[in-house]
Scaffold this motif. Structure first.
Motif, short mmCIF file in Angstrom:
data_model
loop_
_atom_site.label_atom_id
_atom_site.label_comp_id
_atom_site.label_asym_id
_atom_site.label_seq_id
_atom_site.Cartn_x
_atom_site.Cartn_y
_atom_site.Cartn_z
N UNK A 96 51.97 40.06 48.21
CA UNK A 96 51.88 41.15 49.18
C UNK A 96 50.76 42.11 48.78
N UNK A 97 49.93 42.47 49.76
CA UNK A 97 48.84 43.45 49.60
C UNK A 97 47.73 42.99 48.64
N UNK A 98 47.58 41.69 48.46
CA UNK A 98 46.46 41.17 47.65
C UNK A 98 45.35 40.77 48.60
N UNK A 99 44.12 41.12 48.27
CA UNK A 99 42.98 40.81 49.12
C UNK A 99 42.78 39.30 49.23
N UNK A 100 42.35 38.84 50.38
CA UNK A 100 42.18 37.41 50.65
C UNK A 100 41.16 36.73 49.73
N UNK A 101 40.27 37.51 49.12
CA UNK A 101 39.26 36.96 48.22
C UNK A 101 39.71 36.97 46.75
N UNK A 102 40.85 37.60 46.46
CA UNK A 102 41.25 37.84 45.07
C UNK A 102 42.20 36.79 44.49
N UNK A 103 42.51 35.76 45.24
CA UNK A 103 43.48 34.78 44.76
C UNK A 103 42.86 33.82 43.74
N UNK A 104 43.70 33.39 42.79
CA UNK A 104 43.27 32.37 41.82
C UNK A 104 43.43 31.00 42.47
N UNK A 105 42.89 29.97 41.84
CA UNK A 105 43.02 28.61 42.37
C UNK A 105 44.48 28.18 42.46
N UNK A 106 45.29 28.54 41.47
CA UNK A 106 46.72 28.19 41.49
C UNK A 106 47.44 28.86 42.65
N UNK A 107 47.10 30.12 42.91
CA UNK A 107 47.72 30.85 44.02
C UNK A 107 47.31 30.24 45.36
N UNK A 108 46.05 29.86 45.48
CA UNK A 108 45.56 29.22 46.70
C UNK A 108 46.31 27.91 46.94
N UNK A 109 46.55 27.17 45.87
CA UNK A 109 47.28 25.91 45.99
C UNK A 109 48.71 26.12 46.46
N UNK A 110 49.33 27.24 46.09
CA UNK A 110 50.68 27.54 46.57
C UNK A 110 50.66 27.72 48.09
N UNK A 111 49.67 28.47 48.59
CA UNK A 111 49.53 28.65 50.03
C UNK A 111 49.26 27.30 50.71
N UNK A 112 48.36 26.53 50.12
CA UNK A 112 47.97 25.24 50.71
C UNK A 112 49.18 24.31 50.79
N UNK A 113 50.02 24.32 49.76
CA UNK A 113 51.20 23.47 49.75
C UNK A 113 52.12 23.80 50.92
N UNK A 114 52.32 25.09 51.18
CA UNK A 114 53.16 25.49 52.31
C UNK A 114 52.48 25.09 53.62
N UNK A 115 51.19 25.39 53.74
CA UNK A 115 50.45 25.11 54.97
C UNK A 115 50.54 23.64 55.36
N UNK A 116 50.38 22.75 54.40
CA UNK A 116 50.36 21.32 54.71
C UNK A 116 51.74 20.71 54.87
N UNK A 117 52.79 21.48 54.63
CA UNK A 117 54.14 20.96 54.90
C UNK A 117 54.63 21.40 56.27
N UNK A 118 53.88 22.27 56.93
CA UNK A 118 54.28 22.76 58.25
C UNK A 118 53.92 21.77 59.34
N UNK A 119 54.71 21.78 60.41
CA UNK A 119 54.34 21.03 61.61
C UNK A 119 53.22 21.79 62.30
N UNK A 120 52.42 21.09 63.06
CA UNK A 120 51.27 21.71 63.73
C UNK A 120 51.67 22.92 64.56
N UNK A 121 52.78 22.82 65.29
CA UNK A 121 53.20 23.91 66.14
C UNK A 121 53.85 25.07 65.37
N UNK A 122 54.11 24.91 64.09
CA UNK A 122 54.69 25.99 63.28
C UNK A 122 53.63 26.87 62.62
N UNK A 123 52.40 26.40 62.54
CA UNK A 123 51.38 27.10 61.76
C UNK A 123 51.12 28.51 62.29
N UNK A 124 50.99 28.66 63.61
CA UNK A 124 50.71 30.00 64.14
C UNK A 124 51.88 30.95 63.87
N UNK A 125 53.10 30.44 63.89
CA UNK A 125 54.26 31.28 63.58
C UNK A 125 54.26 31.67 62.09
#
Length: 131
Positions: A75-104
C-alpha cells in the motif's frame, strides 16, 4: 523368429493400451463441470458485464480480493519502486486471473491504494485484450 515377432506385437499392444488409459484418465481429470448459467435481471440492458463493472466502480466501498491479500503490504508504494521479487508477486496473481477478472482486480488494488508495478501495466492490458 515368429516367437520374437509375437512377443514384440504383444508388448506394443500392452504399451498402446497403457498409453490410452493414461490419456483418458488425464482427460477426465481436466474436465470441469459446466459453469452455472445466470440469467440477467429483466431490466438488464444487454451489456451486463459493463453494467456490473459500472455499478462496482460507483460503489467505492466494494473491495474484492483475488487471493492477493499479501499485496496489501505494498500500500502507498510508488509503481517504480518495486523490487523484482515484489513484481513477481503481482505477476503471479495477474496470470492466475481469468481474462474478465483482470479489470476488477485492477479496480480492487486501486481501491486498496496499491499501485500496479509500471512494468506490468502493458502485460495487464495485453491479457485483457485476449479473447
Amino acid at each position: 523368429m515368429e516367437m520374437i515377432i509375437g512377443i514384440s506385437f504383444l508388448l506394443l499392444t500392452i504399451i498402446g493400451v497403457v498409453l490410452l488409459v493414461k490419456a483418458n484418465k488425464k482427460d477426465r481429470e481436466t474436465e470441469r463441470p459446466p459453469e452455472e448459467v445466470v440469467t440477467p435481471p429483466s431490466d438488464c440492458c444487454g451489456a451486463h458485464e459493463i453494467c456490473e463493472f459500472d455499478q462496482m466502480k460507483m460503489n467505492e466501498s466494494v473491495v474484492e480480493y483475488y487471493d492477493d491479500e499479501e499485496l496489501d503490504d505494498y500500500k502507498n508504494i510508488d509503481e517504480q519502486a518495486y523490487t523484482n521479487n515484489q513484481i513477481e508477486q503481482f505477476r503471479e496473481v495477474l496470470y492466475t486471473l481469468k481474462t474478465d477478472e483482470i479489470k476488477y482486480w485492477l479496480l480492487s488494488i486501486e481501491r486498496r491504494h496499491i499501485q500496479l508495478p509500471a512494468i506490468l501495466k502493458s502485460e495487464a492490458r495485453m491479457l485483457m485484450a485476449e479473447v
